[in-house]
Structure formats: C-alpha cells, structure tokens
Write a protein that holds these residues in place. Structure first.
Motif, short mmCIF file in Angstrom:
data_model
loop_
_atom_site.label_atom_id
_atom_site.label_comp_id
_atom_site.label_asym_id
_atom_site.label_seq_id
_atom_site.Cartn_x
_atom_site.Cartn_y
_atom_site.Cartn_z
N ALA A 195 43.47 46.74 30.85
CA ALA A 195 44.49 46.89 31.88
C ALA A 195 44.91 45.50 32.34
O ALA A 195 44.20 44.52 32.15
N CYS A 196 46.07 45.46 32.95
CA CYS A 196 46.58 44.20 33.48
C CYS A 196 45.67 43.69 34.60
O CYS A 196 45.36 44.44 35.52
N PRO A 197 45.23 42.44 34.53
CA PRO A 197 44.37 41.91 35.59
C PRO A 197 45.11 41.72 36.91
O PRO A 197 44.50 41.59 37.96
N GLU A 198 46.44 41.73 36.85
CA GLU A 198 47.22 41.52 38.06
C GLU A 198 47.48 42.81 38.82
O GLU A 198 47.35 42.89 40.03
N CYS A 199 47.90 43.85 38.06
CA CYS A 199 48.31 45.07 38.76
C CYS A 199 47.64 46.33 38.23
O CYS A 199 47.83 47.41 38.78
N GLY A 200 46.86 46.23 37.13
CA GLY A 200 46.12 47.38 36.64
C GLY A 200 46.91 48.31 35.74
O GLY A 200 46.40 49.34 35.32
N LEU A 210 51.35 42.22 26.88
CA LEU A 210 52.28 42.26 28.00
C LEU A 210 52.00 43.47 28.88
O LEU A 210 51.85 44.58 28.40
N CYS A 211 51.98 43.24 30.17
CA CYS A 211 51.81 44.31 31.13
C CYS A 211 53.07 45.18 31.17
O CYS A 211 54.18 44.66 31.20
N THR A 212 52.87 46.51 31.19
CA THR A 212 54.03 47.41 31.28
C THR A 212 54.52 47.53 32.72
O THR A 212 55.56 48.12 32.98
N GLY A 213 53.76 46.98 33.67
CA GLY A 213 54.15 47.08 35.08
C GLY A 213 54.81 45.80 35.56
O GLY A 213 56.03 45.70 35.66
N CYS A 214 53.97 44.78 35.81
CA CYS A 214 54.48 43.57 36.44
C CYS A 214 54.95 42.54 35.43
O CYS A 214 55.40 41.46 35.81
N ARG A 215 54.81 42.86 34.12
CA ARG A 215 55.19 41.95 33.05
C ARG A 215 54.29 40.73 32.98
O ARG A 215 54.67 39.70 32.42
N TRP A 216 53.10 40.84 33.51
CA TRP A 216 52.10 39.82 33.26
C TRP A 216 51.92 39.69 31.76
O TRP A 216 51.99 40.68 31.03
N GLY A 217 51.71 38.52 31.26
CA GLY A 217 51.53 38.35 29.82
C GLY A 217 50.44 37.36 29.51
O GLY A 217 50.08 36.50 30.30
ZN ZN Z 1 50.67 43.89 35.65
#
Ligand code: ZN
Length: 131
Positions: free
Chosen positions: A94-99, A119-126
């Motif tokens: 999962a994305c470490p920023e938003c899960g 790539l995160c599907t939520g916040c676009r963390w990459g």
């Molecule tokens: Zn994210």
C-alpha cells in the motif's frame, strides 16, 4: 489437518499451557480465516493474513497460547490476471503516504527519469523500481 483442506493455504497450530490446542486456517482465497478450537471456536474473519498476524495471533498469545507449528498447505490462488506481465518483485502492499493500492507502471516519466515505478492510485505517490 483434515482430509478437506484443499481450500486452506496456511495453517497455524497453537497450543496452550493447559494442553488445549487450536488451529487457525488461512484459505487459498487470501482473505477467509477460520478458527478451530480455543476461545473463539468457529470464528471466521475475512481479514486474511493481516488479521491473523495483527489480531488473532497476538490475542491468543496474550491468552497463553503458543504457536506450535505453522506451515503452508496449498499455494494461494493466483490473482495475477489483472497484473501486467513481468511485474517485478517488491511491490509495496500500500502507499506509505495514504494507504491506497499501488500500481506498477512500466514506463513512468518524470522530469528527471523514465522507467519502471510504483505509483499510488490515490495521492499519486511514486517510487522508482530499483533492481
Ligand atoms: Zn498515496
């Protein structure tokens, strides 16, 4: 173990100091959890391995049970159909920023670099995939 364990992916056998035993099964679907014996005999959960490791095992260990054995029974069912071929190992769960779920992007472009990335599907963390 029973003769009808083809749906079971992984089994944990727990033993209490007083001699009682219990079993936790993780099914091959990856989320079904069944408890046999112990204080929650017949309990089912759909939290998968996470529920077992973060909730059930600590709970029973706190109640005096110890893990007597833990072993894989069957391979998990493959859910790779949705995944692009050639996805490398090491995908973040999962994305470490938003899960949110993280996707594999084979040819991600940024100002500085181009190539494989998560790539995160939520916040676009990459995060670049490093070999
Ligand atoms: Zn994210």
């Amino acid at each position: 173990m029973s003769d009808h364990d083809e749906h079971v992916q992984h089994t944990w056998n727990l033993a209490h100091l007083d001699g009682s035993e219990m079993t936790i099964d993780l099914w091959t679907d990856g989320y079904s959890v069944r408890v046999h014996g112990g204080p929650d005999d017949g309990h089912d959960d759909e939290g998968g391995l996470r529920a077992i490791e973060e909730k059930l095992l600590p709970k029973y260990q706190a109640a005096g049970y110890e893990i007597a054995s833990s072993y894989a029974v069957n391979d998990p069912e493959s859910h790779d159909d949705e995944e692009p071929a050639g996805e490398p190992d090491g995908k973040p769960s999962a994305c470490p920023e938003c899960g949110s779920p993280v996707e594999y992007e084979a040819n991600h472009c940024s100002d500085f670099r181009e190539g494989e990335a998560w790539l995160c599907t939520g916040c676009r963390w990459g995060q670049w995939v490093t070999a």
